[in-house]
Design an enzyme around this catalytic site. Sequence first.
Site, mmCIF file in Angstrom:
data_model
loop_
_atom_site.group_PDB
_atom_site.id
_atom_site.type_symbol
_atom_site.label_atom_id
_atom_site.label_comp_id
_atom_site.label_asym_id
_atom_site.label_seq_id
_atom_site.Cartn_x
_atom_site.Cartn_y
_atom_site.Cartn_z
ATOM 1 N N TYR A 77 -4.581 3.817 7.530
ATOM 2 C CA TYR A 77 -5.881 3.133 7.607
ATOM 3 C C TYR A 77 -6.694 3.656 8.797
ATOM 4 C CZ TYR A 77 -3.167 -0.006 4.617
ATOM 5 O OH TYR A 77 -2.361 -0.523 3.646
ATOM 6 N N LYS A 134 0.440 3.223 -3.114
ATOM 7 C CA LYS A 134 -0.741 4.071 -3.340
ATOM 8 C C LYS A 134 -0.370 5.551 -3.392
ATOM 9 C CE LYS A 134 -3.710 0.644 -1.103
ATOM 10 N NZ LYS A 134 -4.428 0.251 0.107
ATOM 11 N N VAL A 184 1.306 -3.559 4.000
ATOM 12 C CA VAL A 184 1.371 -4.838 4.727
ATOM 13 C C VAL A 184 2.658 -5.616 4.420
ATOM 14 C CG1 VAL A 184 -1.118 -5.057 5.002
ATOM 15 C CG2 VAL A 184 -0.013 -6.055 2.991
ATOM 16 N N TYR A 206 -2.802 -2.605 -10.405
ATOM 17 C CA TYR A 206 -2.787 -2.514 -8.950
ATOM 18 C C TYR A 206 -1.950 -3.622 -8.317
ATOM 19 C CZ TYR A 206 -4.433 -2.468 -4.137
ATOM 20 O OH TYR A 206 -4.489 -2.445 -2.767
ATOM 21 N N SER A 229 0.793 -1.234 0.000
ATOM 22 C CA SER A 229 0.000 0.000 0.000
ATOM 23 C C SER A 229 0.823 1.280 0.000
ATOM 24 C CB SER A 229 -0.967 0.003 1.181
ATOM 25 O OG SER A 229 -2.016 -0.911 0.967
#
Length: 305
Positions: free
Chosen positions: A241, A64, A259, A189, A61
């Site tokens: 998050y 992103k 992660v 992705y 992530s």
Amino acid sequence: MKRLLEAAIENNREWTKKGNVATYIPELSKANKEHLGVAVYTIDNEEYYAGDCDVKFTMQSVSKVVALMLALLDNGKEYVFSKVDMEPTADTFNSISSLEKRNPNKPLNPMINSGAIVTSSMISGKDGSEAIERILKFTRKITNNPTIDINYDVYKSEKETGDRNRALAYFMKSTGIIEGSVEDALDVYFKQCSIEVTCKDIARIGAMLANDGVMPWSGERIIPRQIARIVKTIMVTCGMYDASGEFAVRIGIPGKSGVGGGILASVPGRMGIGVYGPSLDAKGNSIGGLKVLEELSRELDLSIF
């Protein structure tokens, strides 16, 4: 600084035993949970590091942040935020229910899986292959590392186990949020999440953002100041998050976790920080990495608040 980083690693390495590596992507379960590394890159072009800072890991992530920068460069903020919101979430990073709670079914922000799949779908290219090549080229540029590439074992593992991400993507296709090919967007992705880096690489991304879009090692502006500020703001509010609020209170700087164990952090006007520790807490953030950042924030007075 070197001694401070070494102390932060040694003081917090014990925390790695209190978390667990990610297992829902099978390839990630092979990581050594006791690894812990940190790198700092200042806007004055100085670099410091300690611990397991040369161990490679996949961005997950953290990627992103890169995808959001490119989506904003390609489409502008008005279009990007017509498709994905910019609000924090109290749900998990791969929540499906949050998509139906909001009207018009937009993902809450670009830092959760649904939002990131949307931003990946916006990156220009005649197909997914061209889009991922642009992401790779951009990542190599902003890390000053031309050797960065995709870990195809992790990519295959992600693709084979990515059914929840497929559910998110096809739901968004049905509501018109994703306009192009769902499979292309998903492939981009999965591949961007599988880009392999070190702490040093993501510290350089953080330094570029800290320097408002100018790469400290070359003086070249790579993104406009406004995009750098948008990205840093969303990192503060959404980057960790459903632990973003606690991160803001305890550490107080823009950050984005993955992660794979990485956390990219940016201290505006001062430095970028990259940490790596694949042992995760219950919310999917590096348990040792958080403690290292907390110690550095306290010792160097890094909080922006």
